[in-house]
Design an enzyme around this catalytic site. Structure first.
Site, PDB file in Angstrom:
ATOM      1  N   THR A   6       1.046  -1.308  -0.247  1.00  0.00           N
ATOM      2  CA  THR A   6      -0.260  -0.100   0.137  1.00  0.00           C
ATOM      3  C   THR A   6       0.984   1.417  -0.451  1.00  0.00           C
ATOM      4  O   THR A   6       1.831   1.305   0.511  1.00  0.00           O
ATOM      5  CB  THR A   6      -1.182   0.380   1.123  1.00  0.00           C
ATOM      6  OG1 THR A   6      -1.266   1.640   0.839  1.00  0.00           O
ATOM      7  CG2 THR A   6       0.013  -0.472   2.573  1.00  0.00           C
ATOM      8  N   ALA A   9       0.277   4.648   4.280  1.00  0.00           N
ATOM      9  CA  ALA A   9       0.178   4.586   5.541  1.00  0.00           C
ATOM     10  C   ALA A   9      -0.551   4.276   6.856  1.00  0.00           C
ATOM     11  O   ALA A   9      -0.629   3.576   7.480  1.00  0.00           O
ATOM     12  CB  ALA A   9       1.122   5.792   6.315  1.00  0.00           C
ATOM     13  N   ASP A  61      -8.631  -2.375  -0.865  1.00  0.00           N
ATOM     14  CA  ASP A  61      -9.507  -1.095  -2.059  1.00  0.00           C
ATOM     15  C   ASP A  61     -10.794  -1.046  -0.619  1.00  0.00           C
ATOM     16  O   ASP A  61     -11.319  -1.668  -0.206  1.00  0.00           O
ATOM     17  CB  ASP A  61      -9.458  -1.991  -2.815  1.00  0.00           C
ATOM     18  CG  ASP A  61      -9.935  -0.284  -3.767  1.00  0.00           C
ATOM     19  OD1 ASP A  61      -8.412   0.535  -4.282  1.00  0.00           O
ATOM     20  OD2 ASP A  61     -10.398  -0.581  -5.454  1.00  0.00           O
ATOM     21  N   SER A  62     -10.606   0.303  -0.569  1.00  0.00           N
ATOM     22  CA  SER A  62     -11.619   0.692  -0.035  1.00  0.00           C
ATOM     23  C   SER A  62     -12.038   2.314  -0.843  1.00  0.00           C
ATOM     24  O   SER A  62     -11.651   2.714  -0.849  1.00  0.00           O
ATOM     25  CB  SER A  62     -11.115   1.625   1.155  1.00  0.00           C
ATOM     26  OG  SER A  62     -10.321   0.401   2.008  1.00  0.00           O
ATOM     27  N   ASP A 138     -12.519  10.019   7.784  1.00  0.00           N
ATOM     28  CA  ASP A 138     -12.553   9.888   8.758  1.00  0.00           C
ATOM     29  C   ASP A 138     -13.267  10.945   9.899  1.00  0.00           C
ATOM     30  O   ASP A 138     -13.711  10.787  10.950  1.00  0.00           O
ATOM     31  CB  ASP A 138     -10.747   9.630   9.938  1.00  0.00           C
ATOM     32  CG  ASP A 138     -10.859   8.418   9.550  1.00  0.00           C
ATOM     33  OD1 ASP A 138     -11.673   7.170   9.077  1.00  0.00           O
ATOM     34  OD2 ASP A 138      -9.738   7.263   9.938  1.00  0.00           O
ATOM     35  N   LYS A 156     -11.255   3.242  16.440  1.00  0.00           N
ATOM     36  CA  LYS A 156     -11.899   2.430  14.699  1.00  0.00           C
ATOM     37  C   LYS A 156     -11.612   0.657  14.590  1.00  0.00           C
ATOM     38  O   LYS A 156     -12.658   0.497  14.082  1.00  0.00           O
ATOM     39  CB  LYS A 156     -11.078   3.577  14.244  1.00  0.00           C
ATOM     40  CG  LYS A 156     -10.890   3.467  13.052  1.00  0.00           C
ATOM     41  CD  LYS A 156     -11.066   4.333  12.478  1.00  0.00           C
ATOM     42  CE  LYS A 156     -11.064   4.186  10.377  1.00  0.00           C
ATOM     43  NZ  LYS A 156      -9.602   4.877   9.164  1.00  0.00           N
TER      44      LYS A 156
HETATM   45  O1  LIG Z   1     -12.058   8.144   6.025  1.00  0.00           O
HETATM   46  C1  LIG Z   1     -10.864   7.303   5.854  1.00  0.00           C
HETATM   47  N1  LIG Z   1     -10.822   6.079   6.584  1.00  0.00           N
HETATM   48  C2  LIG Z   1     -10.999   4.969   6.009  1.00  0.00           C
HETATM   49  O2  LIG Z   1     -10.231   4.105   6.635  1.00  0.00           O
HETATM   50  C3  LIG Z   1     -10.229   5.253   4.454  1.00  0.00           C
HETATM   51  N2  LIG Z   1      -9.923   3.777   4.115  1.00  0.00           N
HETATM   52  C4  LIG Z   1      -9.713   4.638   2.766  1.00  0.00           C
HETATM   53  N3  LIG Z   1     -10.056   5.590   2.973  1.00  0.00           N
HETATM   54  C5  LIG Z   1      -9.703   6.725   1.637  1.00  0.00           C
HETATM   55  O3  LIG Z   1     -10.622   6.301   1.069  1.00  0.00           O
HETATM   56  C6  LIG Z   1      -9.464   6.116  -0.267  1.00  0.00           C
HETATM   57  C7  LIG Z   1      -9.129   5.235  -0.926  1.00  0.00           C
HETATM   58  O4  LIG Z   1      -8.501   4.628  -1.942  1.00  0.00           O
HETATM   59  P1  LIG Z   1      -7.523   4.061  -1.643  1.00  0.00           P
HETATM   60  O5  LIG Z   1      -8.094   2.771  -1.681  1.00  0.00           O
HETATM   61  O6  LIG Z   1      -7.010   3.471  -3.884  1.00  0.00           O
HETATM   62  O7  LIG Z   1      -6.320   3.707  -1.004  1.00  0.00           O
HETATM   63  P2  LIG Z   1      -5.126   4.762  -1.258  1.00  0.00           P
HETATM   64  O8  LIG Z   1      -4.552   4.827  -2.866  1.00  0.00           O
HETATM   65  O9  LIG Z   1      -4.866   5.634   0.170  1.00  0.00           O
HETATM   66  O10 LIG Z   1      -3.971   3.503  -0.375  1.00  0.00           O
HETATM   67  P3  LIG Z   1      -3.284   1.973  -2.018  1.00  0.00           P
HETATM   68  O11 LIG Z   1      -4.270   1.889  -2.665  1.00  0.00           O
HETATM   69  O12 LIG Z   1      -1.087   2.471  -2.161  1.00  0.00           O
HETATM   70  O13 LIG Z   1      -3.735   1.333  -1.160  1.00  0.00           O
HETATM   71  C8  LIG Z   1      -8.512   7.083  -0.198  1.00  0.00           C
HETATM   72  O14 LIG Z   1      -8.569   8.392  -0.635  1.00  0.00           O
HETATM   73  C9  LIG Z   1      -8.095   6.832   1.260  1.00  0.00           C
HETATM   74  O15 LIG Z   1      -7.878   7.962   1.871  1.00  0.00           O
HETATM   75  C10 LIG Z   1      -9.949   6.079   4.217  1.00  0.00           C
HETATM   76  N4  LIG Z   1     -11.010   6.805   4.611  1.00  0.00           N
HETATM   77 MG   LIG Z   2      -5.250   3.522  -4.120  1.00  0.00          MG
END
Ligand SMILES: O=c1[nH]c(=O)c2ncn([C@@H]3O[C@H](COP(=O)(O)OP(=O)(O)OP(=O)(O)O)[C@@H](O)[C@H]3O)c2[nH]1
Ligand SMILES: [Mg+2]
Length: 176
Positions: A6, A9, A61-62, A138, A156
């Site tokens: 990922t 962080a 992925d979220s 969040d 959380k």
């Molecule tokens: O308030 C939040 N609480 C959480 O628990 C949470 N988990 C993810 N997110 C946000 O939703 C998007 C996911 O995008 P995402 O899954 O592609 O992640 P990412 O691009 O940040 O990292 P990664 O893809 O390298 O793992 C990103 O903007 C994250 O900041 C969250 N926001």
């Molecule tokens: Mg991402």
């Protein structure tokens, strides 16, 4: 030892608090496919990262899905956060009567046997930003009276989309 691929962080911190095994973060920004499905994005990402790294890996992925906005920003949450920021997302949601939303996480684990996925969802409401913990959206996501940014990391994780997906992943690892 588990490898979590990922670029985020905040995600890595939450995973290491949760899983039974030690988690090592691999800061590799795998290419994300464009899709309405978190499962499809996570599965493709895990497959790509496994090929790149050559060891079993998992990805997360979220997305935040706002009911009144047809699930926006959903799979595009990262892009929308970067381009608009959470205050403008909250302002869009505040124009609507229905303030309900959910967070979803799909964890995908890839090894020689292929890819396994684990899902977690939590329901809440979109509110004006409060709190300084957590990351991403969040501060504007309230669950049972508290935003995720007002909770300790343990609080959380105990209720969050990510905590639930990681718990399912942990159960599967333990039974394997
Ligand atoms: O308030 C939040 N609480 C959480 O628990 C949470 N988990 C993810 N997110 C946000 O939703 C998007 C996911 O995008 P995402 O899954 O592609 O992640 P990412 O691009 O940040 O990292 P990664 O893809 O390298 O793992 C990103 O903007 C994250 O900041 C969250 N926001
Ligand atoms: Mg991402």
């Amino acid at each position: 030892m588990l490898r979590f691929v990922t670029s985020n962080a905040g995600k890595a911190r939450e995973a290491s608090q949760y899983l039974p095994e030690a988690v090592e973060r691999v800061d590799y920004d795998y290419p994300e496919i464009q899709s309405d499905s978190l499962e499809a994005i996570a599965t493709a990402g895990a497959r790509d990262a496994y090929r790149e790294i050559g060891e079993p890996v998992f990805v997360d992925d979220s997305g935040l899905f706002i009911d009144a906005l047809g699930g926006f920003p959903g799979p595009y949450s990262s892009y929308v956060d970067e381009k608009l920021g959470i205050e403008r997302v909250q302002a869009l949601a505040a124009r609507e009567e229905n303030d309900r939303a959910r967070f979803r996480t799909v964890v995908a684990y890839a090894d020689d046997d292929g890819v396994e996925t684990f899902e977690g969802t939590v329901r809440g409401r979109i509110v004006a930003p409060r709190g300084s913990g957590g990351f991403g959206y969040d501060p504007i996501f309230e669950h049972r009276g508290q935003t995720f940014a007002e909770m300790s990391p343990e609080e959380k994780n105990a209720v969050s989309h990510r905590g639930r997906a990681l718990a399912a992943f942990g159960d599967w690892l333990a039974e394997r």
